[in-house]
Design an enzyme around this catalytic site. Structure first.
Site, PDB file in Angstrom:
ATOM      1  N   GLU A  69       8.622  -9.031  -8.802  1.00  0.00           N
ATOM      2  CA  GLU A  69       8.514  -7.577  -8.898  1.00  0.00           C
ATOM      3  C   GLU A  69       9.555  -7.099  -9.908  1.00  0.00           C
ATOM      4  OE1 GLU A  69       8.332  -5.054  -5.499  1.00  0.00           O
ATOM      5  OE2 GLU A  69       7.115  -6.452  -4.327  1.00  0.00           O
ATOM      6  N   HIS A 102       7.862   0.525  -9.872  1.00  0.00           N
ATOM      7  CA  HIS A 102       8.047  -0.895  -9.561  1.00  0.00           C
ATOM      8  C   HIS A 102       6.674  -1.548  -9.585  1.00  0.00           C
ATOM      9  CE1 HIS A 102       6.923   0.402  -5.499  1.00  0.00           C
ATOM     10  NE2 HIS A 102       6.720  -0.877  -5.171  1.00  0.00           N
ATOM     11  N   ASP A 125       7.716   0.906   0.873  1.00  0.00           N
ATOM     12  CA  ASP A 125       7.923   1.839  -0.249  1.00  0.00           C
ATOM     13  C   ASP A 125       8.139   3.260   0.274  1.00  0.00           C
ATOM     14  OD1 ASP A 125       7.553  -0.187  -2.094  1.00  0.00           O
ATOM     15  OD2 ASP A 125       5.424   0.252  -2.393  1.00  0.00           O
TER      16      ASP A 125
HETATM   17 ZN    ZN Z   1       5.851  -1.483  -3.433  1.00  0.00          ZN
END
Ligand code: ZN
Length: 158
Positions: free
Chosen positions: A32, A87, A100
């Site tokens: 990520e 992200h 999130d």
């Molecule tokens: Zn996420």
């Protein structure tokens, strides 16, 4: 499963910033990646002019992101142009996870825009979803909540 609402508000992403964001996301796969979005917010639209990468220091970068603290704080201390964060979801759709949404309580008040990037099926390009951050204080009295929400918006690359 996260319930999503849709906003008809406009979000604009400058082409150069889009190119840098896509390149940065592809470069860091399968990890990520993350960063901040600089620009301006007005009543009906959010204009993203610049993407600034931040190092992902999550212990498990394959499945999470955590901003490098010093790089992130630098932007928080100059909030005038800070409009959002971004992200990537290397292994899933660009839809906000429960994590999130939970993390938004930590920095949501500084931000209006939220982007998530995911690779397309062949892995050679990036799909970007854009969301408007709905702050708890902007809810009507009938639905007071202390939680942040994300509204999907149309994203136009200009
Ligand atoms: Zn996420």
């Amino acid at each position: 499963m996260t319930k999503l609402l849709v906003s008809d508000e406009e979000m604009l992403l400058h082409a150069a910033a889009a190119r840098e964001l896509v390149a940065h996301t592809l470069l860091h796969l399968p990890h990520e990646s993350c960063g901040v979005l600089l620009g301006t917010t007005t009543a009906g639209s959010i204009r993203i002019e610049q993407f600034q990468p931040i190092r992902n220091v999550a212990p498990d970068p394959l499945h999470a992101f955590m901003f490098h603290p010093e790089e992130w704080v630098k932007f928080c201390l100059q909030p005038e142009r800070l409009v959002g964060i971004v992200h990537s979801h290397p292994h899933s759709q660009p839809i906000p996870s429960q994590d999130d949404l939970t993390k938004l309580s930590g920095y949501g008040q500084l931000l209006d825009a939220y982007l998530i990037c995911s690779p397309n099926q062949s892995g050679n390009s990036i799909i970007i979803h854009s969301y408007r951050i709905i702050h708890p204080t902007s809810h009507s009295k009938a639905e007071i909540t202390d939680r942040y929400r994300l509204l999907r918006t149309q994203l136009t690359v200009t």
